[in-house]
Design a protein around this motif. Sequence first.
Motif, PDB file in Angstrom:
ATOM      1  N   GLY A   1     -26.486 -10.899  12.080  1.00  0.00           N
ATOM      2  CA  GLY A   1     -24.977 -10.821  12.268  1.00  0.00           C
ATOM      3  C   GLY A   1     -23.821 -11.343  13.206  1.00  0.00           C
ATOM      4  O   GLY A   1     -22.306 -11.665  12.796  1.00  0.00           O
ATOM      5  N   ALA A   2     -24.162 -12.614  14.072  1.00  0.00           N
ATOM      6  CA  ALA A   2     -23.298 -13.628  15.089  1.00  0.00           C
ATOM      7  C   ALA A   2     -23.183 -14.436  14.269  1.00  0.00           C
ATOM      8  O   ALA A   2     -21.615 -15.015  13.792  1.00  0.00           O
ATOM      9  N   MET A   3     -23.644 -14.976  12.738  1.00  0.00           N
ATOM     10  CA  MET A   3     -23.522 -16.052  12.091  1.00  0.00           C
ATOM     11  C   MET A   3     -22.519 -15.210  10.942  1.00  0.00           C
ATOM     12  O   MET A   3     -21.473 -15.954  10.175  1.00  0.00           O
ATOM     13  N   GLN A   4     -22.810 -14.039  10.928  1.00  0.00           N
ATOM     14  CA  GLN A   4     -21.872 -13.562   9.594  1.00  0.00           C
ATOM     15  C   GLN A   4     -20.405 -13.289  10.373  1.00  0.00           C
ATOM     16  O   GLN A   4     -19.312 -13.275   9.658  1.00  0.00           O
ATOM     17  N   SER A   5     -20.349 -12.958  11.970  1.00  0.00           N
ATOM     18  CA  SER A   5     -19.028 -12.612  12.292  1.00  0.00           C
ATOM     19  C   SER A   5     -18.381 -14.527  12.718  1.00  0.00           C
ATOM     20  O   SER A   5     -17.417 -14.554  13.856  1.00  0.00           O
ATOM     21  N   PHE A   6     -18.928 -15.931  12.455  1.00  0.00           N
ATOM     22  CA  PHE A   6     -19.021 -16.533  12.840  1.00  0.00           C
ATOM     23  C   PHE A   6     -18.841 -16.933  14.110  1.00  0.00           C
ATOM     24  O   PHE A   6     -17.795 -18.200  15.637  1.00  0.00           O
ATOM     25  N   ALA A   7     -19.982 -16.094  14.926  1.00  0.00           N
ATOM     26  CA  ALA A   7     -20.054 -15.644  16.551  1.00  0.00           C
ATOM     27  C   ALA A   7     -20.910 -17.332  16.426  1.00  0.00           C
ATOM     28  O   ALA A   7     -21.940 -16.969  16.805  1.00  0.00           O
ATOM     29  N   TRP A   8     -20.132 -18.548  16.747  1.00  0.00           N
ATOM     30  CA  TRP A   8     -21.443 -19.813  16.371  1.00  0.00           C
ATOM     31  C   TRP A   8     -22.535 -19.746  17.810  1.00  0.00           C
ATOM     32  O   TRP A   8     -23.387 -20.078  18.141  1.00  0.00           O
ATOM     33  N   HIS A   9     -22.078 -19.645  18.784  1.00  0.00           N
ATOM     34  CA  HIS A   9     -22.775 -20.285  20.059  1.00  0.00           C
ATOM     35  C   HIS A   9     -23.574 -18.995  20.469  1.00  0.00           C
ATOM     36  O   HIS A   9     -24.493 -18.707  21.136  1.00  0.00           O
ATOM     37  N   GLU A  10     -22.799 -17.144  20.235  1.00  0.00           N
ATOM     38  CA  GLU A  10     -23.720 -16.080  20.936  1.00  0.00           C
ATOM     39  C   GLU A  10     -24.884 -16.456  19.603  1.00  0.00           C
ATOM     40  O   GLU A  10     -26.082 -16.309  19.536  1.00  0.00           O
ATOM     41  N   ALA A  11     -25.288 -16.906  18.314  1.00  0.00           N
ATOM     42  CA  ALA A  11     -25.909 -17.321  17.574  1.00  0.00           C
ATOM     43  C   ALA A  11     -26.987 -17.782  17.484  1.00  0.00           C
ATOM     44  O   ALA A  11     -28.313 -17.351  17.690  1.00  0.00           O
ATOM     45  N   ALA A  12     -26.668 -18.844  18.413  1.00  0.00           N
ATOM     46  CA  ALA A  12     -27.675 -19.997  19.195  1.00  0.00           C
ATOM     47  C   ALA A  12     -27.850 -19.037  20.019  1.00  0.00           C
ATOM     48  O   ALA A  12     -29.253 -19.632  20.169  1.00  0.00           O
ATOM     49  N   THR A  13     -27.172 -19.287  21.036  1.00  0.00           N
ATOM     50  CA  THR A  13     -27.800 -17.754  22.461  1.00  0.00           C
ATOM     51  C   THR A  13     -29.051 -17.064  21.926  1.00  0.00           C
ATOM     52  O   THR A  13     -30.082 -17.000  22.428  1.00  0.00           O
ATOM     53  N   LEU A  14     -28.835 -16.196  20.687  1.00  0.00           N
ATOM     54  CA  LEU A  14     -29.481 -15.913  20.289  1.00  0.00           C
ATOM     55  C   LEU A  14     -30.845 -16.134  19.720  1.00  0.00           C
ATOM     56  O   LEU A  14     -32.387 -15.815  20.164  1.00  0.00           O
ATOM     57  N   LEU A  15     -31.042 -17.273  18.596  1.00  0.00           N
ATOM     58  CA  LEU A  15     -31.790 -17.737  18.270  1.00  0.00           C
ATOM     59  C   LEU A  15     -33.034 -18.122  18.939  1.00  0.00           C
ATOM     60  O   LEU A  15     -34.027 -18.811  18.922  1.00  0.00           O
ATOM     61  N   GLU A  16     -32.043 -19.588  20.487  1.00  0.00           N
ATOM     62  CA  GLU A  16     -32.642 -20.064  21.522  1.00  0.00           C
ATOM     63  C   GLU A  16     -33.753 -18.657  22.236  1.00  0.00           C
ATOM     64  O   GLU A  16     -35.128 -18.977  22.597  1.00  0.00           O
ATOM     65  N   ALA A  17     -33.206 -16.976  22.136  1.00  0.00           N
ATOM     66  CA  ALA A  17     -33.961 -16.054  22.499  1.00  0.00           C
ATOM     67  C   ALA A  17     -35.467 -16.044  22.168  1.00  0.00           C
ATOM     68  O   ALA A  17     -36.949 -15.638  22.023  1.00  0.00           O
ATOM     69  N   ALA A  18     -35.256 -15.926  20.209  1.00  0.00           N
ATOM     70  CA  ALA A  18     -36.210 -15.674  19.475  1.00  0.00           C
ATOM     71  C   ALA A  18     -37.471 -17.455  19.723  1.00  0.00           C
ATOM     72  O   ALA A  18     -38.215 -16.857  18.893  1.00  0.00           O
ATOM     73  N   ILE A  19     -37.443 -18.110  19.388  1.00  0.00           N
ATOM     74  CA  ILE A  19     -37.431 -19.238  20.113  1.00  0.00           C
ATOM     75  C   ILE A  19     -38.800 -19.544  21.252  1.00  0.00           C
ATOM     76  O   ILE A  19     -39.864 -19.450  21.289  1.00  0.00           O
ATOM     77  N   GLY A  20     -38.184 -18.750  22.510  1.00  0.00           N
ATOM     78  CA  GLY A  20     -39.122 -18.543  23.724  1.00  0.00           C
ATOM     79  C   GLY A  20     -39.941 -16.920  23.231  1.00  0.00           C
ATOM     80  O   GLY A  20     -40.582 -17.537  23.695  1.00  0.00           O
ATOM     81  N   ALA A  21     -38.761 -16.400  22.478  1.00  0.00           N
ATOM     82  CA  ALA A  21     -40.261 -14.869  22.449  1.00  0.00           C
ATOM     83  C   ALA A  21     -41.749 -16.213  21.264  1.00  0.00           C
ATOM     84  O   ALA A  21     -42.517 -15.701  21.725  1.00  0.00           O
ATOM     85  N   ALA A  22     -41.193 -16.860  20.470  1.00  0.00           N
ATOM     86  CA  ALA A  22     -42.300 -17.574  19.690  1.00  0.00           C
ATOM     87  C   ALA A  22     -42.912 -18.108  20.331  1.00  0.00           C
ATOM     88  O   ALA A  22     -44.641 -18.717  20.531  1.00  0.00           O
ATOM     89  N   ALA A  23     -42.904 -18.868  21.380  1.00  0.00           N
ATOM     90  CA  ALA A  23     -43.397 -20.019  22.684  1.00  0.00           C
ATOM     91  C   ALA A  23     -44.125 -18.617  23.260  1.00  0.00           C
ATOM     92  O   ALA A  23     -45.590 -18.776  23.399  1.00  0.00           O
ATOM     93  N   ARG A  24     -44.148 -17.406  23.358  1.00  0.00           N
ATOM     94  CA  ARG A  24     -44.733 -16.224  24.340  1.00  0.00           C
ATOM     95  C   ARG A  24     -45.561 -15.621  22.990  1.00  0.00           C
ATOM     96  O   ARG A  24     -46.162 -15.186  23.714  1.00  0.00           O
ATOM     97  N   GLY A  25     -45.591 -16.495  22.221  1.00  0.00           N
ATOM     98  CA  GLY A  25     -46.528 -15.594  21.289  1.00  0.00           C
ATOM     99  C   GLY A  25     -46.655 -14.483  20.442  1.00  0.00           C
ATOM    100  O   GLY A  25     -47.509 -14.104  19.777  1.00  0.00           O
ATOM    101  N   ALA A  26     -44.783 -14.733  20.303  1.00  0.00           N
ATOM    102  CA  ALA A  26     -45.046 -13.435  18.828  1.00  0.00           C
ATOM    103  C   ALA A  26     -44.891 -14.332  17.524  1.00  0.00           C
ATOM    104  O   ALA A  26     -44.028 -15.639  17.174  1.00  0.00           O
TER     105      ALA A  26
END
Length: 105
Positions: free
Chosen positions: A64-89
């Motif tokens: 959704g952030a990328m659809q709104s061109f909110a690149w910084h917010e999208a990057a922050t959210l993707l970092e959270a997803a990557i962190g969750a993957a590191a925890r086993g998601a």
Amino acid sequence: QALYQEPRAAERQRIHCRIADHLEQQRAATQEGAAIEIAPHLARAGVEADAGRLARAAARAAEGAMQSFAWHEAATLLEAAIGAAARGAAPVVWLGAASSAAWQS
């Protein structure tokens, strides 16, 4: 700010997890825009949040952030997803219309 003055880190994480739970109950999980409100609280909930739940919400919110061109917010959210993957998601496939459109522009 009042919440951040007194509670310790673990209590703040539990508060963010409860906020995410409440938001999810108030909005359908698939409702447009719900993930963008829920994902930051799940990220701040740290280990209190289920890693898979965080990964899914963060990926939807990033889309959704990328659809709104909110690149910084999208990057922050993707970092959270990557962190969750590191925890086993489990990996989340999120590449959709917004990411395709971004590369075509």
